[in-house]
Design an enzyme around this catalytic site. Structure first.
Site, PDB file in Angstrom:
ATOM      1  N   THR A 290      33.646  59.512  68.294  1.00 52.60           N
ATOM      2  CA  THR A 290      32.002  58.665  68.160  1.00 52.60           C
ATOM      3  C   THR A 290      31.265  59.088  69.357  1.00 52.60           C
ATOM      4  OG1 THR A 290      32.450  56.901  69.478  1.00 52.60           O
ATOM      5  CG2 THR A 290      33.264  56.892  67.257  1.00 52.60           C
TER       6      THR A 290
ATOM      7  N   ALA B 106      35.305  57.079  72.832  1.00 52.51           N
ATOM      8  CA  ALA B 106      34.290  55.934  72.889  1.00 52.51           C
ATOM      9  C   ALA B 106      33.565  56.402  74.030  1.00 52.51           C
ATOM     10  CB  ALA B 106      34.927  54.738  73.027  1.00 52.51           C
TER      11      ALA B 106
ATOM     12  N   VAL C 227      38.026  57.855  77.053  1.00 54.68           N
ATOM     13  CA  VAL C 227      36.765  57.592  77.254  1.00 54.68           C
ATOM     14  C   VAL C 227      36.135  58.765  77.442  1.00 54.68           C
ATOM     15  CG1 VAL C 227      35.218  56.518  79.079  1.00 54.68           C
ATOM     16  CG2 VAL C 227      37.395  55.472  78.510  1.00 54.68           C
ATOM     17  N   LYS C 228      34.753  58.895  76.705  1.00 53.38           N
ATOM     18  CA  LYS C 228      33.713  60.174  76.575  1.00 53.38           C
ATOM     19  C   LYS C 228      32.854  59.919  77.634  1.00 53.38           C
ATOM     20  CE  LYS C 228      32.490  62.691  72.452  1.00 53.38           C
ATOM     21  NZ  LYS C 228      31.739  62.544  71.224  1.00 53.38           N
ATOM     22  N   ILE C 229      32.855  60.904  78.656  1.00 51.43           N
ATOM     23  CA  ILE C 229      31.941  60.897  79.795  1.00 51.43           C
ATOM     24  C   ILE C 229      31.080  62.195  79.564  1.00 51.43           C
ATOM     25  CG2 ILE C 229      31.826  61.175  82.208  1.00 51.43           C
ATOM     26  CD1 ILE C 229      33.429  58.649  81.616  1.00 51.43           C
TER      27      ILE C 229
END
Ligand code: G3P
Length: 218
Positions: free
Chosen positions: A27, A60, A86-88
């Protein structure tokens, strides 16, 4: 190669998951905004629903762009479910956060990647995934698949563990080309995944099989 779906729509996720070929979900803030979910509690609850729907990695994305904010959000997101990645974003504070999160055992997806140089930084920081945006590179008349090839080659030569997650996939041929280019994962809209099925000779052949069968039973 793993196939992820690039959406926050539970309906689309379920449709792809029912095919039995889905390995995960990505996402981003724009995809989440499309679902019209308001309030952090509701947003985190939606991520949990996705995790309970698909047994695979679920990306996310943080909203903060400063190191401390990213770290705070990342720990919360990672605490939602074991499958949360975790998307960074690939910015200096993001690379610093990816390095810190890696030491804490929190898996990351380094996003908004558009060059091999950036991808080297993400691998050095220990990112679980790197997300080169193939479609957006094509959109400005550069070659997105060539970047997948280049990063895959560099990662193999340098023995980096980061997986290449080809993102911003615009059509079924992107999926095929990224598979040929060495991508570990492609993340695609539902329509693009369903587009892989399409071939006129399959439709014509099935119609002929059924017609011959029914004629033989008449
Ligand atoms: O979610 C990351 C990437 O897949 C977004 O792609 O279609 O917005 O260029 P797109």
């Amino acid at each position: 190669m793993k196939i992820f779906i690039d959406t926050a729509s539970l309906n689309e996720i379920c449709e792809a998951n029912d095919l039995g070929i889905l390995d995960g979900v990505t996402t981003n803030p724009s995809l989440m905004a499309k679902e019209g979910i308001k309030g952090l509690d509701n947003i985190y609850a939606h991520y949990l629903k996705i995790c309970e729907t698909v047994d695979g990695d679920i990306s996310a994305e943080v909203i903060a762009t400063d190191y401390d904010g990213m770290m705070r959000e990342a720990r919360i997101l990672a605490g939602i479910h074991n499958n949360i990645v975790v998307k960074i974003p690939l910015i200096p504070a993001g690379i610093k956060a990816i390095h810190s999160l890696t030491t804490e055992g929190i898996r990351t997806n380094c996003t908004l990647n558009f060059s091999a140089g950036q991808a080297i930084l993400a691998a050095k920081a220990g990112a679980t995934y790197i997300s080169p945006f193939v479609g957006r590179i094509d959109d400005i008349n550069w070659d997105g698949v060539a970047l997948i090839e280049q990063i895959s080659r560099i990662y193999a030569i340098q023995d980096f563990d980061t997986e290449v997650l080809a993102a911003s996939i615009r059509n079924p041929m992107h999926i095929v080309q990224c598979a040929e280019a060495g991508a570990d994962v492609v993340t695609c809209p539902l329509s693009t995944i369903m587009g892989l099925f399409k071939h006129p000779l399959t439709d014509i052949g099935l119609e002929r099989f059924l017609a011959d069968y029914h004629k033989s039973q008449a």
